[in-house]
Design an enzyme around this catalytic site. Structure first.
Site, PDB file in Angstrom:
ATOM      1  N   ASP A 183       0.862  -1.172   0.000  1.00  0.00           N
ATOM      2  CA  ASP A 183       0.000   0.000   0.000  1.00  0.00           C
ATOM      3  C   ASP A 183       0.906   1.232   0.000  1.00  0.00           C
ATOM      4  O   ASP A 183       2.001   1.203   0.564  1.00  0.00           O
ATOM      5  CB  ASP A 183      -0.892  -0.012   1.239  1.00  0.00           C
ATOM      6  CG  ASP A 183      -1.890   1.126   1.230  1.00  0.00           C
ATOM      7  OD1 ASP A 183      -2.351   1.499   0.142  1.00  0.00           O
ATOM      8  OD2 ASP A 183      -2.179   1.659   2.315  1.00  0.00           O
ATOM      9  N   ASP A 185      -3.366  -1.223   5.585  1.00  0.00           N
ATOM     10  CA  ASP A 185      -3.679  -0.714   6.918  1.00  0.00           C
ATOM     11  C   ASP A 185      -5.127  -0.295   7.097  1.00  0.00           C
ATOM     12  O   ASP A 185      -5.504   0.174   8.169  1.00  0.00           O
ATOM     13  CB  ASP A 185      -2.781   0.476   7.266  1.00  0.00           C
ATOM     14  CG  ASP A 185      -3.010   1.664   6.343  1.00  0.00           C
ATOM     15  OD1 ASP A 185      -3.743   1.504   5.346  1.00  0.00           O
ATOM     16  OD2 ASP A 185      -2.457   2.740   6.608  1.00  0.00           O
ATOM     17  N   ASP A 232      -8.375  -2.587   2.661  1.00  0.00           N
ATOM     18  CA  ASP A 232      -7.362  -3.615   2.417  1.00  0.00           C
ATOM     19  C   ASP A 232      -7.737  -4.957   3.031  1.00  0.00           C
ATOM     20  O   ASP A 232      -7.034  -5.950   2.813  1.00  0.00           O
ATOM     21  CB  ASP A 232      -6.008  -3.184   2.999  1.00  0.00           C
ATOM     22  CG  ASP A 232      -5.492  -1.895   2.391  1.00  0.00           C
ATOM     23  OD1 ASP A 232      -5.580  -1.764   1.151  1.00  0.00           O
ATOM     24  OD2 ASP A 232      -5.014  -1.023   3.143  1.00  0.00           O
TER      25      ASP A 232
END
Length: 826
Positions: A514, A710, A714
């Site tokens: 990410d 996070d 996700d």
């Protein structure tokens, strides 16, 4: 306690006529068949459940301590089910139970055989470090009380799994084990003194009567050691035979019985060697090794350690009547109760879930939500344990403590997942169990080969073989290494939910990263200013009235420049999603997006080149207009972390392929990818949660995939990956589904902790292989020395705990998850 309380006559000898039909003890006068009502009840239960084979196995061998006789009827109560039992949609139930007497991997093999002997039990998973058994059963076929009675019969009394009960039972078990060690040590010391006298008498022609006296006295002193101190080994071995499983206690118990039996026979015949000194010292050394093993297992990867990594150990409690002058006392977290009033000062971490009753402040919720922006709290607001108080003093009223807090529920989710066993652990268990069978067979062969030449020597060699080849080190090699790694990582703020996660991370594959907070700082900053410098203090005064993240970033950047104070803004109006306008020192100021400012000021063409330049770099442009004219553009962005490039190089060197999945603007993702040297074709922006899930699933079909994220967006991808890593605490749902949780404690920021976890997994697996090799080589060498008669049983007793300690030491010296100054590159 006498030996008859623990044993039955050897095979071939009929039991006494007045023996209890269940436990084998003498039946008191006035009773028939059974020595007490408890044994009669236990007998009826076994027969009713179709477990008469228990008595067939019991005949002619060592007996375990009989069941406690408890009915466990309280476990079937609806109130107990409501508190402790999880009812599943398929009609099955799952319940965690606390078992007494759990001490080693042998107990795991024994209790997990329960589904093969008790109908209605589908699965039993035992966590030896926490003495916790997770039982999946069908209440329509078998009540929970019957399962508890069966576990009790195996030697593991059952309790509901609660934190306070667990610690009390552990203390009681520790005291019992220490008493056994003391008895074994006292017996060993005295018998060794008698043995020294006997050995000395061999060279000084000791009188035969004195020799016989010393031999009989040695045998008498060995009774407490064998009948009392050695109970754990006999109980474990007998339970294993009843459950049709062979484990580590079997060769130990067999070796002790053979040694005592042969020594007693020689004492009665007044000929040959006696082995009471060797047996007593063996029992003492084995108990000490067991105590060391139990305490190490409890220290590693326990739920308490996970909570310590997330919450403070003490809290400031306000004692006294409300409205009076309170007394501030520092107390341990375990002493807190719902309703307590607590003081939390600036810089402290909240110890409980609660409600603010006094004070105003701002909390950092990053651990729970991943949100970098502080949240303001005031009286009446709910707050959570594990969050950081950034502002002023607060007084809370506790609404949940310990394992009942939100962070406690997260820790329980981590703990539930941590009971999963890595494939390499299951492989080690199979090897160890087969090794035990092989050792017993070789011991029998050793006696048979030596018997025609020297039966006494053959029995000694078989005893030494059974003792020295006890595969404790083999059983410890894998789980202990994982336990050390998981526990050390937890203290560093990295929560790993099981050894299988480390095993999967040790194999290189594709890692999806990410962008926000991992490759970048995770917080917006002022990185550029284009245009009139005099507009800076005006923009600062106006933006102080906005709570928008970009406004807060602009204020922080301008305040850091030490601008001169200006009059406060008035007549302020903010438009959601656009910008803010107001009057500062008599001048009309507008700050916001290019479209918002263009609708309220002229001169947009003068700042358009600046807007295009910043947007082309992936930087968010904020336009400032003064008195109806656009005069400046501020550039705000989430800057790339300073260590990102070096960490990417470390991961590449370790064999990992890297890609980026982000919901941010594709232009921003492309800029980050190019600056970090990543392949733009592998870096996607504007990806939805469904898109992340699809990408991970497609890649997982081709090989190992790690997903680093996070947020809630996700979560699905984290769950679908071969191994999911939630960074910086993450949102609660992301934390629940991830295999590894990296909190912000201990300076864990950016991509570097991800690389450290992967490197730690590689180091851990290397140590597992090393420990496996150490234990196998030790057992092979020890077996060879024992069979050929080169080592005495006492030497074998000394070698066995040394092998276990060598494996534990090897695991403790692992470089995985050590301090940063000792990190190694792959």
């Amino acid at each position: 306690m006498s030996l008859t309380a623990e044993t039955t006559p050897p095979a071939g000898r009929p039991p006494a006529a007045a023996a209890c039909g269940h436990c084998g003890l003498p039946v008191p006068r006035g009773l028939t068949d059974f020595c007490c009502a408890g044994c009669r009840t236990a007998h009826d239960i076994l027969v009713g459940a179709g477990l008469q084979g228990y008595y067939d196995l019991a005949a002619g061998d060592v007996r375990a301590v009989r069941a406690s006789g408890r009915s466990y009827a309280e476990l079937d109560d609806p109130a107990f089910f409501a508190l402790h039992v999880e009812r599943r949609p398929d009609g099955l139930c799952a319940v965690p139970l606390l078992l007494e007497g759990i001490h080693c991997a042998a107990c795991v093999w024994l209790t997990e055989r329960l589904p093969t002997t008790l109908p209605g039990v589908l699965e039993v998973r035992l966590d030896v470090g926490r003495s916790r058994a997770d039982v999946v059963f069908d209440p329509a076929r078998t009540p929970l009380s019957e399962i508890a009675r069966m576990l009790d019969a195996l030697g593991y009394p059952v309790h509901p799994f609660r934190g306070a009960d667990r610690e009390a039972i552990r203390r009681r078990e520790d005291r019992a084990l220490l008493i056994k060690i003391a008895v074994a040590g006292a017996a060993a010391g005295n018998i060794m003194l008698l043995g020294a006298a006997l050995y000395a008498g061999m060279f000084t022609d000791m009188v035969a009567a004195e020799t016989r006296w010393f031999r009989w006295l040695s045998m008498g002193l060995s009774i407490p050691s064998v009948a009392f101190a050695a109970q754990p080994f006999f109980r474990g071995a007998w339970g294993a035979l009843r459950a049709r499983a062979i484990h580590l206690d079997v060769p130990i118990a067999l070796g002790i019985l053979v040694g005592v039996g042969w020594g007693a026979a020689n004492t009665i015949r007044d000929t040959g060697e006696v082995y009471f000194d060797s047996i007593a010292m063996l029992v003492f050394l084995l108990l000490v090794a067991r105590l060391v093993q139990i305490r190490q297992q409890r220290r590693s990867a326990s739920a308490a350690e996970l909570l310590v990594a997330l919450t403070p150990g003490v809290a400031r409690r306000l004692d006294g009547e409300p409205g009076g002058v309170p007394t501030v006392r520092e107390v341990p977290i375990a002493a807190l109760r719902v309703g307590d009033r607590l003081e939390v000062r600036a810089g402290d971490t909240l110890p409980v879930d609660g409600v603010v009753v006094e004070g105003k402040s701002a909390l950092d919720l990053g651990l729970l939500t991943g949100e970098s922006r502080p949240e303001a709290v005031a009286p009446g607001d709910a707050v959570a344990a594990g969050t950081l108080n950034l502002g002023a003093r607060l007084v809370l009223r506790a609404t949940a403590t310990g394992e009942d807090t939100r962070i406690g529920r997260i820790a329980r989710a981590v703990e539930d997942q941590s009971r999963r066993r890595a494939p390499i652990v299951r492989f080690a268990d199979k090897v160890a169990s087969r090794f035990v069978v092989a050792a017993i067979a070789v011991a029998a062969l050793t006696v048979a080969v030596w018997a025609p030449f020297d039966l006494q020597h053959g029995i000694e060699n078989a005893m030494a073989l059974l003792i020295v080849t006890c595969p404790c080190a083999l059983g410890l090699a894998t789980p202990m290494t994982f336990a050390f790694a998981i526990g050390r990582a937890a203290r560093r703020g990295v929560l790993i939910k099981g050894g299988d996660a480390l095993e999967r991370l040790a194999r290189p594959g594709l890692a999806f990263l990410d962008k926000t907070g991992t490759l970048t700082e995770g917080s917006t900053r002022l990185v550029a200013w284009r245009g009139e410098p005099a507009a800076r203090p005006l923009a600062l005064a106006l933006e102080r009235h906005s709570a928008h993240p970009l406004a807060r970033a602009l204020v922080a950047g301008l305040e850091a420049e030490g601008l001169a104070l200006v009059p406060d803004a008035d007549d302020v109006h903010e438009t959601t999603g656009g910008g803010i306008e107001g009057t500062v020192g008599g001048r009309r100021v507008v700050v916001g997006s290019p479209r918002f400012v263009a609708a309220r000021a002229a001169g947009a063409e003068a700042v358009t080149p600046h807007i295009d330049e910043l947007a082309g770099r992936g930087v968010s442009p904020v336009v400032i207009a003064v008195d109806g004219v656009a005069v400046a553009v501020a550039g705000l962005t989430d800057p790339i972390r300073a260590d990102a490039r070096a960490t990417i190089d470390r991961l590449r060197a370790a064999g990992w392929q890297l890609a980026v999945l982000s919901g941010d603007d594709p232009r921003v993702v492309d800029r980050v990818a190019r600056e970090l040297g990543l392949d733009p074709a592998r870096c996607q922006g504007g990806v939805t949660p469904e898109g992340k899930l699809a990408a991970v699933e497609a890649a997982a079909a081709r090989g190992p995939v790690v997903m680093v994220g996070d947020g809630v967006n996700d979560a699905a991808a984290l769950a679908a990956a071969t191994c999911g890593i939630a960074v910086h605490g993450g949102a609660e749902v992301a934390t629940s589904v991830a295999d590894v949780v990296i909190t912000a404690r201990g300076g864990n920021h950016g991509l570097a902790p991800v690389a450290e976890v992967i490197e730690g997994a590689r180091h851990t697996l290397r140590v597992v292989h090393r420990n496996f090799a150490i234990s196998l080589c030790y057992n092979l060498v020890g077996a060879t020395l024992a069979v050929t008669g080169l080592i005495h049983p006492l030497i074998g007793a000394l070698m066995m705990p040394v092998s276990s300690l060598s494996v534990v030491s090897s695991a403790a010296w692992s470089p995985a998850f050590r301090a940063r100054d000792s990190r190694r590159t792959p």
